[in-house]
Design an enzyme around this catalytic site. Structure first.
Site, PDB file in Angstrom:
ATOM      1  N   ASP A 115      59.939 -40.647  -5.044  1.00  0.00           N
ATOM      2  CA  ASP A 115      59.894 -39.342  -5.701  1.00  0.00           C
ATOM      3  C   ASP A 115      58.952 -39.456  -6.888  1.00  0.00           C
ATOM      4  OD1 ASP A 115      61.724 -38.159  -3.976  1.00  0.00           O
ATOM      5  OD2 ASP A 115      63.435 -38.666  -5.230  1.00  0.00           O
ATOM      6  N   ASP A 134      61.050 -33.397   0.052  1.00  0.00           N
ATOM      7  CA  ASP A 134      62.239 -32.742  -0.508  1.00  0.00           C
ATOM      8  C   ASP A 134      62.078 -31.224  -0.519  1.00  0.00           C
ATOM      9  OD1 ASP A 134      63.275 -35.278  -0.955  1.00  0.00           O
ATOM     10  OD2 ASP A 134      62.681 -35.305  -3.067  1.00  0.00           O
TER      11      ASP A 134
END
Length: 167
Positions: A115, A134
């Protein structure tokens, strides 16, 4: 179904390409943070070993999460194939599946999801990071809720169910 597959392909490809460019090409693993348009957009390295927002990251659930993502992706595609739906439903399924597969690849290669996108605004410092996958999973799940479930079953096998014929 072709629309769902193509959408999944492009979401997967964009996710993996952005991760490679930012994490490896821009060396985010070493520098840990890059200001792009501060404070609105910052690349901040985070390895997510858990689920959303790092929940359950204390447990080694990598292979369980890989299996769960693959099962959910297969279920969504089979369900949509049977029930059919509007174009938006196929795009939504593709977003979800492409994002899920992007994160599966990270878990297999790195043991965690990479991320790096961090967005903050208006004096609020957001501590969480996310990635393109995501966004795809979230948008796809919302889209499936909004664009499916009318109960009419428009898929290739739905007509056979209503008429009593089997195929």
């Amino acid at each position: 179904m072709r629309l769902a597959y193509w959408t999944a392909f492009w979401v997967f490809l964009v996710d993996q390409a952005t991760k490679y460019v930012v994490v490896h090409g821009m060396n985010l693993m070493s520098v840990m943070e890059i200001d792009v348009l501060p404070p609105l957009l910052t690349f901040r390295m985070a390895w997510n070993r858990g689920v959303n927002f790092g929940l359950f990251s204390g447990f080694d659930a990598r292979w369980l999460l890989v299996a769960l993502a693959l099962v959910i992706s297969a279920f969504v595609l089979i369900w949509l194939h049977r029930e059919g739906g509007r174009r938006a439903a196929y795009v939504s399924a593709g977003l979800l599946v492409g994002g899920a597969l992007g994160n599966v690849v990270d878990r297999v290669l790195y043991g965690a999801v990479a991320d790096f996108i961090n967005m903050s605004c208006c004096g609020i410092d957001n501590p969480y990071a996310f990635n393109v996958a995501d966004v795809g999973v979230f948008a796809g799940a919302v889209g499936l809720v909004l664009f499916t479930g009318d109960g009419k079953g428009k898929g290739p096998k739905a007509g056979a169910k209503r008429s009593g014929k089997t195929t």
